[in-house]
Design an enzyme around this catalytic site. Structure first.
Site, PDB file in Angstrom:
ATOM      1  N   CYS A 167      32.639  40.087  40.059  1.00 29.64           N
ATOM      2  CA  CYS A 167      33.860  39.293  39.904  1.00 29.64           C
ATOM      3  C   CYS A 167      33.813  38.113  40.872  1.00 29.64           C
ATOM      4  O   CYS A 167      33.109  38.147  41.886  1.00 29.64           O
ATOM      5  CB  CYS A 167      35.090  40.143  40.211  1.00 29.64           C
ATOM      6  SG  CYS A 167      35.337  41.488  39.051  1.00 29.64           S
TER       7      CYS A 167
ATOM      8  N   GLU B   8      35.988  37.206  42.998  1.00 25.17           N
ATOM      9  CA  GLU B   8      36.447  37.571  44.340  1.00 25.17           C
ATOM     10  C   GLU B   8      35.300  38.097  45.191  1.00 25.17           C
ATOM     11  O   GLU B   8      35.173  37.751  46.361  1.00 25.17           O
ATOM     12  CB  GLU B   8      37.554  38.646  44.268  1.00 25.17           C
ATOM     13  CG  GLU B   8      38.822  38.181  43.604  1.00 25.17           C
ATOM     14  CD  GLU B   8      38.892  38.536  42.141  1.00 25.17           C
ATOM     15  OE1 GLU B   8      39.997  38.819  41.655  1.00 25.17           O
ATOM     16  OE2 GLU B   8      37.839  38.513  41.446  1.00 25.17           O
TER      17      GLU B   8
ATOM     18  N   ARG C 101      44.541  29.288  32.613  1.00 24.13           N
ATOM     19  CA  ARG C 101      45.107  30.624  32.407  1.00 24.13           C
ATOM     20  C   ARG C 101      45.773  31.169  33.660  1.00 24.13           C
ATOM     21  O   ARG C 101      46.467  32.173  33.608  1.00 24.13           O
ATOM     22  CB  ARG C 101      44.040  31.592  31.891  1.00 24.13           C
ATOM     23  CG  ARG C 101      43.572  31.231  30.486  1.00 24.13           C
ATOM     24  CD  ARG C 101      42.562  32.197  29.944  1.00 24.13           C
ATOM     25  NE  ARG C 101      41.322  32.129  30.702  1.00 24.13           N
ATOM     26  CZ  ARG C 101      40.575  33.203  31.008  1.00 24.13           C
ATOM     27  NH1 ARG C 101      40.941  34.414  30.644  1.00 24.13           N
ATOM     28  NH2 ARG C 101      39.443  33.048  31.685  1.00 24.13           N
TER      29      ARG C 101
ATOM     30  N   CYS D 292      40.974  43.153  39.826  1.00 16.99           N
ATOM     31  CA  CYS D 292      40.660  44.382  39.099  1.00 16.99           C
ATOM     32  C   CYS D 292      40.585  45.563  40.070  1.00 16.99           C
ATOM     33  O   CYS D 292      40.640  45.390  41.292  1.00 16.99           O
ATOM     34  CB  CYS D 292      39.349  44.226  38.332  1.00 16.99           C
ATOM     35  SG  CYS D 292      37.872  44.254  39.379  1.00 16.99           S
TER      36      CYS D 292
ATOM     37  N   TYR E 202      41.128  55.882  47.321  1.00 17.82           N
ATOM     38  CA  TYR E 202      40.012  56.615  47.861  1.00 17.82           C
ATOM     39  C   TYR E 202      39.644  55.992  49.190  1.00 17.82           C
ATOM     40  O   TYR E 202      39.539  54.760  49.311  1.00 17.82           O
ATOM     41  CB  TYR E 202      38.828  56.534  46.881  1.00 17.82           C
ATOM     42  CG  TYR E 202      37.547  57.092  47.425  1.00 17.82           C
ATOM     43  CD1 TYR E 202      37.354  58.458  47.518  1.00 17.82           C
ATOM     44  CD2 TYR E 202      36.526  56.253  47.852  1.00 17.82           C
ATOM     45  CE1 TYR E 202      36.162  58.985  48.017  1.00 17.82           C
ATOM     46  CE2 TYR E 202      35.333  56.759  48.344  1.00 17.82           C
ATOM     47  CZ  TYR E 202      35.157  58.124  48.433  1.00 17.82           C
ATOM     48  OH  TYR E 202      33.990  58.636  48.934  1.00 17.82           O
TER      49      TYR E 202
END
Length: 146
Positions: A68, A70, A96, A102, A139
Site C-alpha cells: 500500500c 502508506e 477520489r 486497510c 494483535y
C-alpha cells in the site's frame, strides 16, 4: 463507542491539510490509470517526520497484494533517516479523496507507530486520530515474542 467517538479524534489542522495535498499531488503526478481504469499506481501517501520533513510514496498494486502507499511512504521516510513520524495520510487518484487505511496498514501502524496521527474521512469531513485507536483489541506482536 463508534468509530467516530474515538478519544483522539479531532478535525484536521491546516498543517494536516498540507499533508493531504502532498499525497494528492504525488498520486496526481504518478498515477498510471485513467479515470475509471484500474492501474498499478492509484494511491499516494504522505508522512510527516517530527522535524517537519514530508516523505511520500505510491502503492504498487499486484494480484498478490503489493504494498500500500502508506507502507511505501513509511519506508521512504526511514530510508531518508526519519526515525520519528507524526502524521500519515493516503489519497486515491482522480479526486477520489482521502482513504482510510486497510487492516494490514492499521496493524503496521499499531505495531511500529502507535502514536502517529492518521488523517481519514469522517462523517462531517476529514478527521485526525491516533493510530492505536484504529485497531481496537489489536494483535500485539511484541508481546507474542519470546
Amino acid at each position: 463507542m463508534t468509530a467516530f467517538e474515538l478519544a483522539s479524534a479531532r478535525p484536521v489542522s491546516e498543517g494536516e491539510i498540507e499533508l493531504v495535498e502532498a499525497a494528492r499531488s504525488t498520486i496526481d503526478a504518478t498515477t498510471d490509470a485513467g479515470p475509471d481504469e484500474d492501474g498499478i499506481h492509484t494511491v499516494g501517501a504522505a508522512v510527516r517526520a517530527v522535524d517537519g520533513r514530508v516523505h511520500v510514496g505510491v502503492n504498487l498494486h499486484h494480484f498478490t497484494g503489493g504494498p500500500c502507499a502508506e507502507l511505501v511512504a513509511l519506508g521512504s521516510a526511514r530510508a531518508a533517516g526519519a526515525l520519528e513520524l507524526t502524521h500519515i495520510v493516503a489519497v486515491a487518484n482522480h479526486g477520489r479523496g482521502v482513504m482510510s487505511p486497510c487492516g494490514r496498514d492499521r496493524q503496521v501502524l499499531a505495531d511500529h507507530y502507535p502514536d502517529i496521527r492518521v488523517i481519514l474521512p469522517g462523517p462531517d469531513g476529514l478527521i485526525s486520530v491516533v493510530a492505536r485507536e484504529l485497531l481496537p483489541l489489536a494483535y500485539d506482536h511484541a508481546s507474542a515474542q519470546v
